[in-house]
Design an enzyme around this catalytic site. Structure first.
Site, PDB file in Angstrom:
ATOM      1  N   PRO A  10       0.836  -1.161  -0.061  1.00 34.37           N
ATOM      2  CG  PRO A  10       0.049  -1.075   2.108  1.00 34.37           C
ATOM      3  CD  PRO A  10       0.485  -1.815   1.160  1.00 34.37           C
ATOM      4  CG  ASN A  11      -0.259   4.329   1.056  1.00 28.20           C
ATOM      5  OD1 ASN A  11      -1.350   4.841   0.653  1.00 28.20           O
ATOM      6  ND2 ASN A  11      -0.556   3.943   2.493  1.00 28.20           N
ATOM      7  NE  ARG A  18       3.762   6.794   1.872  1.00 22.07           N
ATOM      8  CZ  ARG A  18       3.945   5.570   2.131  1.00 22.07           C
ATOM      9  NH1 ARG A  18       4.429   4.735   1.105  1.00 22.07           N
ATOM     10  NH2 ARG A  18       3.879   5.277   3.383  1.00 22.07           N
ATOM     11  CE1 TYR A  23       8.764   5.166   3.291  1.00 20.23           C
ATOM     12  CE2 TYR A  23       7.148   7.106   2.624  1.00 20.23           C
ATOM     13  CZ  TYR A  23       7.715   5.840   3.265  1.00 20.23           C
ATOM     14  OH  TYR A  23       6.859   5.419   4.604  1.00 20.23           O
ATOM     15  CG  ASN A  79       8.263  -1.768   0.786  1.00 16.12           C
ATOM     16  OD1 ASN A  79       7.559  -2.014   1.782  1.00 16.12           O
ATOM     17  ND2 ASN A  79       9.013  -0.617   0.331  1.00 16.12           N
ATOM     18  CB  ALA A  82       1.314   0.760   6.417  1.00 16.25           C
ATOM     19  CD  GLU A 103      10.358  -7.001   6.464  1.00 13.64           C
ATOM     20  OE1 GLU A 103      10.996  -8.289   7.102  1.00 13.64           O
ATOM     21  OE2 GLU A 103       9.844  -6.219   7.098  1.00 13.64           O
ATOM     22  CG  HIS A 105      10.661  -2.055   5.208  1.00 18.83           C
ATOM     23  ND1 HIS A 105       9.455  -1.916   5.144  1.00 18.83           N
ATOM     24  CD2 HIS A 105      10.907  -3.279   6.091  1.00 18.83           C
ATOM     25  CE1 HIS A 105       8.759  -3.052   5.629  1.00 18.83           C
ATOM     26  NE2 HIS A 105       9.763  -3.773   5.969  1.00 18.83           N
ATOM     27  NE  ARG A 112       9.540   6.651   8.801  1.00 20.92           N
ATOM     28  CZ  ARG A 112       8.584   6.391   7.647  1.00 20.92           C
ATOM     29  NH1 ARG A 112       8.845   5.483   6.832  1.00 20.92           N
ATOM     30  NH2 ARG A 112       7.579   7.172   7.604  1.00 20.92           N
TER      31      ARG A 112
HETATM   32  C1  DQA Z   1       8.010   1.369   4.097  1.00 20.76           C
HETATM   33  C2  DQA Z   1       8.109   1.768   5.668  1.00 20.76           C
HETATM   34  C3  DQA Z   1       6.522   1.425   6.030  1.00 20.76           C
HETATM   35  O1  DQA Z   1       6.583   1.562   7.734  1.00 20.76           O
HETATM   36  C4  DQA Z   1       5.509   2.350   5.538  1.00 20.76           C
HETATM   37  O2  DQA Z   1       4.248   1.993   5.992  1.00 20.76           O
HETATM   38  C5  DQA Z   1       5.607   2.211   3.938  1.00 20.76           C
HETATM   39  C6  DQA Z   1       7.139   2.121   3.466  1.00 20.76           C
HETATM   40  C7  DQA Z   1       9.287   1.680   3.514  1.00 20.76           C
HETATM   41  O3  DQA Z   1       9.514   1.287   2.233  1.00 20.76           O
HETATM   42  O4  DQA Z   1      10.300   2.238   4.274  1.00 20.76           O
HETATM   43  O5  DQA Z   1       4.563   2.494   3.517  1.00 20.76           O
HETATM   44  O6  DQA Z   1       7.589  -0.097   3.696  1.00 20.76           O
END
Ligand code: DQA
Length: 147
Positions: A10-11, A18, A23, A79, A82, A103, A105, A112
């Site tokens: 998501p996102n 964003r 990021y 990735n 959240a 995984e 990030h 954070r």
């Molecule tokens: C993320 C870190 C997560 O906490 C966040 O919700 C994201 C992006 C990252 O790539 O740093 O959407 O996965």
């Protein structure tokens, strides 16, 4: 041709605009194109998927598991956004299949908010790459295909 699956949760479709301080400025299309390039150096193709829906991500992991069994897919770069911090269902999906999942990030989640410090994914991932920016995707592919 053998393949890797690149999955973004998501996102992450908003990459580039964003929170660039977290990021960066690369878009998801840039990230996916870089993954394609790195994988192609190993003679691999990539299948890329982004979804804001937990069930679609679970289905993608199941499909990668089935393709791993058939010898068509050698790993997943994931990735989970959240959902990392909330999804027992994604934990179970990864645990339920054999395909190696790395995984990734982009941001350093440990630097954070505390709600980002726990991952349901890490205990079932083959490895984790955190806080290395979008370069983390490349590192994950190197790890999967250098083995
Ligand atoms: C993320 C870190 C997560 O906490 C966040 O919700 C994201 C992006 C990252 O790539 O740093 O959407 O996965």
């Amino acid at each position: 041709m053998k393949k890797l699956l690149i999955v973004n949760g998501p996102n992450l479709n908003l990459l580039g605009s964003r929170e660039p301080q977290q990021y960066g400025y690369e878009t998801l299309a840039d990230v996916e194109e870089n993954c394609r390039k790195v994988a192609s150096e190993y003679g691999y193709e990539t299948e890329c998927l982004q979804s804001n829906t937990e069930g679609h991500l679970i289905d993608a992991i199941h499909k990668a598991g089935a393709e791993f069994k058939q010898g068509h897919c050698d790993g997943v770069v994931f990735n989970p956004g959240a959902y990392t911090h909330t999804s027992i269902a994604l934990h179970d999906a990864i645990k339920g299949v054999d395909v190696p999942v790395i995984e990734v990030h982009i941001s350093n989640v440990h630097a954070r908010e505390t709600f980002r410090h726990h991952s349901y994914i890490s205990p079932v991932a083959a490895g984790t790459i955190i806080g290395m920016g979008t370069k983390g995707y490349k590192l994950a592919i190197n790890f999967l295909l250098d083995r």
